[in-house]
Design an enzyme around this catalytic site. Structure first.
Site, PDB file in Angstrom:
ATOM      1  N   ASP A 109      -1.141   1.309  -4.346  1.00 32.02           N
ATOM      2  CA  ASP A 109      -2.022   0.209  -4.754  1.00 32.02           C
ATOM      3  C   ASP A 109      -3.418   0.715  -5.083  1.00 32.02           C
ATOM      4  O   ASP A 109      -4.336  -0.076  -5.292  1.00 32.02           O
ATOM      5  CB  ASP A 109      -2.050  -0.913  -3.708  1.00 32.02           C
ATOM      6  N   SER A 143       0.825  -1.213   0.000  1.00 24.24           N
ATOM      7  CA  SER A 143       0.000   0.000   0.000  1.00 24.24           C
ATOM      8  C   SER A 143       0.858   1.261   0.000  1.00 24.24           C
ATOM      9  O   SER A 143       1.727   1.410  -0.848  1.00 24.24           O
ATOM     10  CB  SER A 143      -0.960  -0.056   1.197  1.00 24.24           C
ATOM     11  N   ASP A 166      -2.626   6.267  -3.931  1.00 24.53           N
ATOM     12  CA  ASP A 166      -1.504   5.633  -3.245  1.00 24.53           C
ATOM     13  C   ASP A 166      -1.026   4.478  -4.151  1.00 24.53           C
ATOM     14  O   ASP A 166      -1.641   4.207  -5.187  1.00 24.53           O
ATOM     15  CB  ASP A 166      -1.882   5.240  -1.805  1.00 24.53           C
ATOM     16  N   ASP A 180      -5.999   2.035  -3.739  1.00 24.57           N
ATOM     17  CA  ASP A 180      -7.277   1.880  -3.031  1.00 24.57           C
ATOM     18  C   ASP A 180      -7.701   3.193  -2.381  1.00 24.57           C
ATOM     19  O   ASP A 180      -8.871   3.406  -2.116  1.00 24.57           O
ATOM     20  CB  ASP A 180      -7.260   0.717  -2.012  1.00 24.57           C
TER      21      ASP A 180
HETATM   22 MG    MG Z   1      -3.416   1.450  -0.204  1.00 23.93          MG
END
Ligand code: MG
Length: 463
Positions: free
Chosen positions: A244, A101, A242, A246
């Site tokens: 990844d 992340s 960010d 999400d």
């Molecule tokens: Mg993330």
């Protein structure tokens, strides 16, 4: 339970510094344990973010899964929400995303999903750890799983988001959008999605073969340079993902970072307005107890309702399912639209905010200005979980709680009409957090001071 794991272990993943607290051997064994205990030999969707250790860890995951007989559907570099979305599309037995992340480049992690496309829960984590501790039982040559590659995931993700908003309405607005993917996995989906929504797209840091250009956590300090670019190119809005993808942070047309708390609030406004227009009598949005009360103001103005859960994505998801919510999320820029996927998705957030701008014909700074503002104060104090449990017994009768509504789902939260203070034990350290929100910084600080004084705690950090 005792095991030799040195990485951070939680329902949101197995996370560590590569070569120090997490390594390919550990990753392979964890994947094998996942294959035995969660996927139970079924097919597993495998994705990763763009960090340099991703290919190595993805190989290790695939080896562990195949070794216990699971077929691997490798979907390459994708946003985290793409993995649970593809579990559902393929009817797979599970999914693993290799991503740390927002953590810096030296970190990596495994995020594990259940066959129903949600993060694994506590019980599943325990089962997985038991399988890890037990080890053994590799398949013979004839029982190994296969690894196939599928390149359709980004487009399927785009199609799912497009189906959730009024694309024609957004296209008609003719918006210019800057999209900063921090060279992360969002670059595989977000720029194409924005183009499909009819926006003029200015991609920034959209090269997944490059390293992160900065500390990838999308906060005010780290996105300052991006803000300058938003105003320089004359964009109507800037989106920052960010690594990844999400979580979503937003910059207004003047280049001002509006703060992570606004992402969910604006998306809730968009979804509630659309749900009302579609005939839903009282649309519900779910969020955790520590998220800004701006969402209550927005819900009240749109005839909607907010339901609060304990902190943690799984708790928000449970509340959403129970309440049949139209939207959920947390104040860190994570937005969940159950029509797309049961996971925080920055692409969902982008589409909803653009739809709201198009529907209202307002500039982003005007939409932000129309929402009552509050100041939030956060600090850590030296109280462990047991201490907080005792405090819950008597604090409601203390003078500090006079006139307050009280919620004890997760620590204790005291709420008045325009302010609140929340004391809760940390899930990862023997400390607690005090978070307060009020119309001014002074009042927010005074609220935290009053509760800290009443419970006799000392500040660890913050303040
Ligand atoms: Mg993330």
């Amino acid at each position: 339970m005792s095991n030799d794991l040195r990485c951070v272990v939680s329902v949101s993943g197995f996370r560590g510094i590569v070569g120090e607290t997490i390594d390919p051997e550990t990753v392979m064994k964890l994947a094998a344990a996942y294959g035995r205990s969660i996927a139970k030999g079924g097919s597993v969707v495998l994705g990763r973010d763009s960090r340099p250790t991703g290919p190595l860890f993805a190989d290790a995951v695939a080896t562990g899964l195949r070794g216990v007989g699971c077929d691997v559907i490798d979907i390459g570099v994708v946003p985290t929400p793409t993995v649970p979305l593809m579990i559902q599309e393929f009817g797979a037995g599970g999914g693993i995303q290799v991503s740390a992340s927002h953590n810096p480049v030296e970190w990596n992690a495994l995020k594990c999903y259940s066959p129903d496309g949600r993060n694994i829960d506590k019980k599943q984590l325990e089962t997985l750890l038991q399988a890890y501790a037990a080890g053994g039982s590799w398949q013979s040559w004839s029982g190994l799983g296969r690894r196939t590659c599928d390149t359709s995931a980004p487009q399927r993700h785009i199609d799912a988001v497009l189906a959730s908003v009024d694309s024609e309405l957004i296209a008609k607005a003719g918006l210019t959008v800057l999209c900063d993917s921090v060279n992360g996995a969002g670059a595989r989906v977000a720029p194409d999605l924005l183009e499909a929504l009819g926006c003029r797209v200015v991609p920034l840091y959209a090269n997944i073969d490059r390293v992160f250009p900065r500390d990838p956590e999308p906060n005010a300090t780290n996105v300052r340079e991006t803000g300058a670019v938003v105003s320089a190119v004359g964009a109507d809005i800037g989106f920052v993902q960010d690594p990844d993808a999400d979580r979503l942070a937003i910059i207004d047309e003047k280049g001002v970072f509006i703060g992570e708390e606004y992402t969910l609030v604006l998306c809730a406004a968009a979804r509630m307005a659309a749900a009302k227009a579609a005939g839903v009598a009282e649309p519900v949005a779910c969020t955790n107890l520590s998220t800004s009360r701006m969402i209550e103001d927005v819900a009240a103005s749109l005839g909607g309702r907010v339901v609060r859960s304990a902190v943690g994505e799984a708790n928000v998801l449970d509340a959403m399912q129970q309440e049949q919510a139209v939207l959920g999320g947390e104040g860190n820029g994570g937005v969940i639209d159950p029509r797309v996927v049961w996971c925080r998705d920055s692409q969902v957030g982008m589409a909803l905010v653009l739809e709201y701008m198009a529907r209202t014909g307002s500039k982003l700074s005007e939409l932000v200005a129309s929402i009552p503002t509050y100041a939030m104060h956060k600090e850590k104090v030296g109280l462990d979980r047991a201490a907080v449990a005792k405090i819950i017994d008597w604090l409601p009768d203390h003078a500090v709680a006079a006139g307050a509504d009280i919620d004890v789902q997760d620590g204790i939260k005291l709420m008045w009409s325009d302010r609140w203070v929340h004391l809760r034990a940390s899930g990862t350290e023997p400390v607690s957090r005090i978070i307060s929100e009020a119309p001014s910084n002074d009042i927010a600080l005074a609220l935290a001071d009053a509760v800290r004084g009443a419970v006799g705690a000392q500040v660890v950090t913050g303040h």
